[in-house]
Design an enzyme around this catalytic site. Sequence first.
Site, short mmCIF file in Angstrom:
data_model
loop_
_atom_site.label_atom_id
_atom_site.label_comp_id
_atom_site.label_asym_id
_atom_site.label_seq_id
_atom_site.Cartn_x
_atom_site.Cartn_y
_atom_site.Cartn_z
N ASP A 448 0.87 -1.16 0.00
CA ASP A 448 0.00 0.00 0.00
C ASP A 448 0.91 1.22 0.00
OD1 ASP A 448 -2.23 1.60 0.37
OD2 ASP A 448 -1.92 1.61 2.52
N LYS A 613 -14.18 22.71 -0.31
CA LYS A 613 -12.80 22.39 -0.65
C LYS A 613 -12.78 21.01 -1.29
CE LYS A 613 -11.44 20.25 3.68
NZ LYS A 613 -10.99 20.41 5.02
#
Lengths: 1245, 338
Positions: A448, A613
């Site tokens: 990952d 945002k």
Amino acid sequence: MSRRRVDSQGSLGPDDEVMPYSDDETDDELDPASDAETEAPPGAPHPPLEPKTSEASWKVKANDRAYHHLPEFQRKVFLCIKKSKYSGNAIKTYKYNVLTFLPLNLFEQFKRAANLYFLGLLILQVIPQISTLPWYTTLVPLVLVLSITAMKDLVDDLARHRMDKEINNRKCEVLLDGRFQESKWRHIQVGDVVRLKKNDFIPADILLLSSSNPNSLCYVETAELDGETNLKFKMGLRVTDERLQEESQLARFDALIECEEPNNRLDKFTGTMLWRRERYPLDLDNMLLRGCKIRNTDFCHGLVIFAGADTKIMRNGGKTRFKRTKIDELMNYMVYTIFVLLILVAAGLAIGHTFWYEEIGSKAWYLYDGKDEDASYRGFLSFWGYIIVLNTMVPISLYVSVEVIRLGQSKFINWDLQMYFPEKDTPAKARTTTLNEQLGQIEYIFSDKTGTLTQNIMAFKKCTISGQTYGDPTTAEGVSLDRGRPVDFSWNRYADRKFQFMDHSLVALIRSRKDKDALEFFKLLSLCHTVMVEQKEDDLVYQAASPDEGALVTAARNFGYVFLSRTQDTITIREMDQETTYEMLALLDFNSDRKRMSIILRAPDGRIRLYCKGADTVIYERLSPNSRHKQSTQDALDRFANETLRTLCLCYRDVSRDEYDAWARKHKDASVTMTDREAALDRVYEQIENNLMLLGATAIEDKLQDGVPETIAKLAKADIKIWVLTGDKKETAENIGFSCELLTDDMQIHYGEDINEKLTVRQANRRNEPLSSGRNRKKAPEPFFPQPGKNALIITGGWLNEILYEKKKKRRRLRLRRLGKRAPPNSPQDGQPQDDWEKEMRQIDFVDMACECEAVICCRVTPKQKANVVSLVKKYKKAVTLSIGDGANDVNMIKTADIGVGISGQEGMQAVMSSDYAFAQFRYLQRLLLVHGRWSYIRMCKFLRYFFYKNFAFTLVHFWYSFFSGYSSQVAYEDWFITIYNVLYSSLPVLLVGLLDQDVNDKLSLKFPKLYLPGQQGLLFNYKNFFISLFHGIFTSLIIFFIPYGAFLQTMGQDGEAPSDYQSFAVVTASSLVITVNLQISLDTSYWTFVNCFAVLGSIAIYFGIMFDIHSAGIHVIFPSIFTFTGAASNALRQPYLWLTIILTVGISLLPVICIQFLHKTIWPSVGDKVQRHRKKYEMEEEEKKKPPAFQRGQRSRRSAYAFSHSRGYADLISSGRSIRRRPAARGGPQDSIREVPHREAENI
Amino acid sequence: MKEQQETANRPDNTAFTQQRLPAWQPMLSAGIVIPGFVIIGLAFIGIGIALFVTSQNIQVLERDYTGVENNSPCFKCSDPSTKNCVCKLDFSLDKLFEGPVFFYYGLSNYFQNYRKYGVSRDDRQLSGRLDNFQSPDEGCVPYQYDANNKPIVPCGSVANSLFNDTFKLYQIVNGARKLVPFDGKGIAWWTDHNVKYRNPSITPLKNAFNGTVKPTFWSKPAYELDPSDPANNGFVNQDFLVWMRRAALPDFRKLYRRITEGDYKNGLPAGNYSLEIAYNYPVLDFDGRKKVVFSNVSWMGGKNQFLGIAYLVIGSLCVVMSIVMLIVYAKFKFPDEE
């Protein structure tokens, strides 16, 4: 070198930006499906789950225990005994009780083939016709092996008993007979109303009704559930909050809850509450899950929905997939081989006996046994006799010894100081004890990115406001510096001291309050988020769902916009030195599809404004045409991306009152839909998030973990391929690939389109070949990248589906379902697979191609795709894979890989909980593999080779002897020797080698990664080695039989007595054997500690000690018919002649081995031999030069974009439908403010 | 994060847990292996020579008396129908057969190591337990009870097949036969005689055998094996003990008597001898052979070339291999110096 870059966002290809599909399958769905998946569709999504009627079949009635025992809730348990389907709250994790321990444990142990085999043998030995060895020769070792295992199980189970008892007897207040009474956890039942106090553990899955906090908020710590230590909050329904505060109210509570059946999804709960003829929706935010802890809440009331075994935490536990190592499999096959060998040898000897009896035995009057059996029947009996005699070929203590060794290896991993992370006080942890040697065979690592390669610590580095970029070292006057000092934030008493910023001009700009945009920028950062705040002794502590958010809010706080507190529908901030409370009208939370979050606020002056945002791509689509600074901000974003910073765009929009009212109605409708509520909400959100005005962008640094590039380089040198699988965007992933030196500038990078093309060509070629020859022929595939040089693949989830035909398959399947018939066969041109075979070939092609590359990065992949990639490699490469990750999204891949490693880091414990090994830092991986893995592998291989050897050497002596004893299954040793040999005389030294041996020390193992290669190739233990051990054993047994045979042929003793009797012979062979095998293990030991020394000498000494005891006069007098070798040892070993025989036997057994080993090491030295030879020199070198120079991260010429390492925030809790209706309670308001909340629940849901 | 106090989980820093135990890491290096082989080789050769020479010096006289061939003196006795047959085996020694001389009988193709034969005995009975006199062990079948269901003592195949040829040795001195005295004491293991086998402590011994019968093959019961000497009678009879200690291999010798007394203390002088054999034991059915062996012994026991030769061969091989290894080492040493 030039790098080709394919713009994969072309019109035809899949969109690189989007995750292929959202997948939210859980273990439940994964487990049964995952194995099937390997042949069926990796990644084919499950059709969206429609809300089924069965989902609401779980009915709970408050304060009505009898209700749950109604016949309709009964289920058959056993025959006609019925039981309520609702579990009680007592949990039972233990397996045995006093009565069931013995039978159950034995039953479990005898499920093992080896144990069953020995049981069968024991039964054979009891049959008098074929019993060739007394029963105790098998029983003693078997009982020993069984009892060691049973002991281990018992200790484990006792611990579980203790835990259960402790938990079941915890106290909790339950509403019974109208009052709260103290009760034990195990007496809690579904439908009970319970009261929990601060710091109580939650006893069951409970619907939160009310709490002492305003609005029935209740804070919980979920550390036991997912390891996250930040507080989460749960909230009661408004209606219950208002009407169920008093004991009497609670006692009268009689709602009926309908919800889903118990399941293991920690992230989902849907249900409805029917109370006073009104329906109220319930979701996870109303639920207190068992295993959590109540925090910051004096008391709260709840209704038990799931108890005991039905709770989500219990449903989650215990279902671990059983992983086995390659060696395990190999070992089993070898045991089967030995078994076959055993049958063949026994059959051969039985035939021998038949003929012998015919020729000689039947005529020998002294052998007359009074039975009138013909030769072939005797041969048949002799077969079973030999099965018993030669049973020790199958090593009885093998499995138990292997377990002991593995346990020891795991302990060594746990104890390793160099894998201990002092900052977090986390040692490495081997969570499974069965996989250690597999660590020495890893070929592929799937990693990952976030939290694994990177620290997942975000620092606010730069920003661009109105087209002006801030963040580089700059003085207050705006002069750029090479090296600045951090801004002093002491003017701000709320400032976070750890925050560092280099640009003094930005601070000056804000403090001057001249630039409206800059103020708005930080105001947005302080308002638009889902961060929770906690007041801890004058300090504000922020709890953020993602580290990005935390970094942003902290930045705003330091720049003077301090987020102080929030209630359900207000946010209070300190704008420079003035406290302002905004009314929060709606919170439009983040999710991975929206990639943005917005908040709609009403300022104190009544104006309504939306702050938003989000990712640049989604924001730019929604910007107002009037928005300024678009281009300059875009340029800044590019620059930030080049510096591997993660970016977010900030914008706002003023909303008129009417517009808001209209939207709010739609929002409310959407928020109460039962079906697909989220999609409905998303659509509503979409309507208001447009025409945005751009404010600027933030840039956050995502720090790499320490030592990542070095580790990757080391592992690469050990021929371990590292694939990065991440949910991040392509650019970010690529960038991290460069910064951790997985990708280098001399690599040719291939993207989805390129890969697809190559694969399609390959496919077309195959189709053009004649079918008959094409299908089954195995020809060496030509490489995909014929040109020399390194290659790398970067592929997105979308392309992955495209390439592997996943999407089309799904679409086709859906279409098929709709049409209810088979689709016509596709023409070969449209890139569809013609059948499963083609699909499989395509997958093989892809895996082959990927394996040709130095580096593979899969980005934008879902957890499920991660697992599928892993299983593809596992399946087609037959390689040993390791997955490493830290987050919940890595759980699938961790479980799929042969070995799962969890990083016990920032994101919680879910990855760790499902992993096999866990530690705190990625860089420990090299030690785990190159040192512990390598050692474990070498030790295990040595152990197994020797173990097989010593049993062959031991057992086959009987075989040679049978040629001289009329194939009568006469054993060559004393029965007691056979009984004890495997347990006492030969096991300890090899066990110690399995535990302690090291050919080279850890430093050299790390210094020469090439030493890892033999493990990967499985060189140290395979069928070849097995047969070498077999022949070695045969050789030794030959020597051990025939040298004494020659010596005994005509001899007599020193004093004229004939020592050529059977018992002396048995003593000589046994002594030769014990000395030989113990010296042999000494030869194999490369790391001689005093323990090894003790063990080898001890084993020999114990042998002689026990032998002399067993052969002593005293023991014969007590048991004359059991110990019949009286005096044999003392008489035989008095003869120098027999000692010379023993010495010769041992010498002939060992000298050729030494000679061959020496020649082999001289002529074909392995890397290990070379390193070993120059060990001293290398160790000296190691001493001299200390730490290599610190890693320098070079500036890359790469473009990167933002990455939103963001999971869903707390927005649901904070806002969802309810919060729109709420008036603010004064900040930090006292208890009494609750009652003052205007009652507007009438318009509720 | 915090200070050092937060190191509760820190693993112990000990040599064991960190796998740094002090250790010796020997290598099969040329410096050890090659000289080692030379030394071992030489040592083996030395032992081999000693064994071989010793073995060469041992005198052995071996005579088959089965009587298969027509001209064999015991041919007439080999017919199973003749009873109490005695045959004479004549031989001459042309030099002194150095003493002490041991006299063995040997059997070939006789499987005393046959498993079922070997377990067909009752060790409790043989250690003098009277319970087992009346009910012998199951293992003794078919020599557990006789046809009249009386217990057989000593029971079992091993006891039943007791070797019952007897020998007398005469030296022919001037035509007269002079009996060579045999010493039958201590020919069995001390432990067998004193520990493993015991007569029941009943006097007279005969009473202990009340209600039992002798083994079918025996001509007289156990308590009459040597009535003259209670320490050699019953289960502790030396010949019985020697027989009961089964041989490891199908060709075996068992000690019958020692010649240690009188004129023969120093051995059998040169001359003519006659061995008088009471031929009882049938072996021809199963193609067995019987022989007598005279032998003297050394520190290493009886004559056996095998071990000496084996030592010599292995020792020489060691030396040869050490040379081979030296050559190989010299040839391959240099590449890995890099």
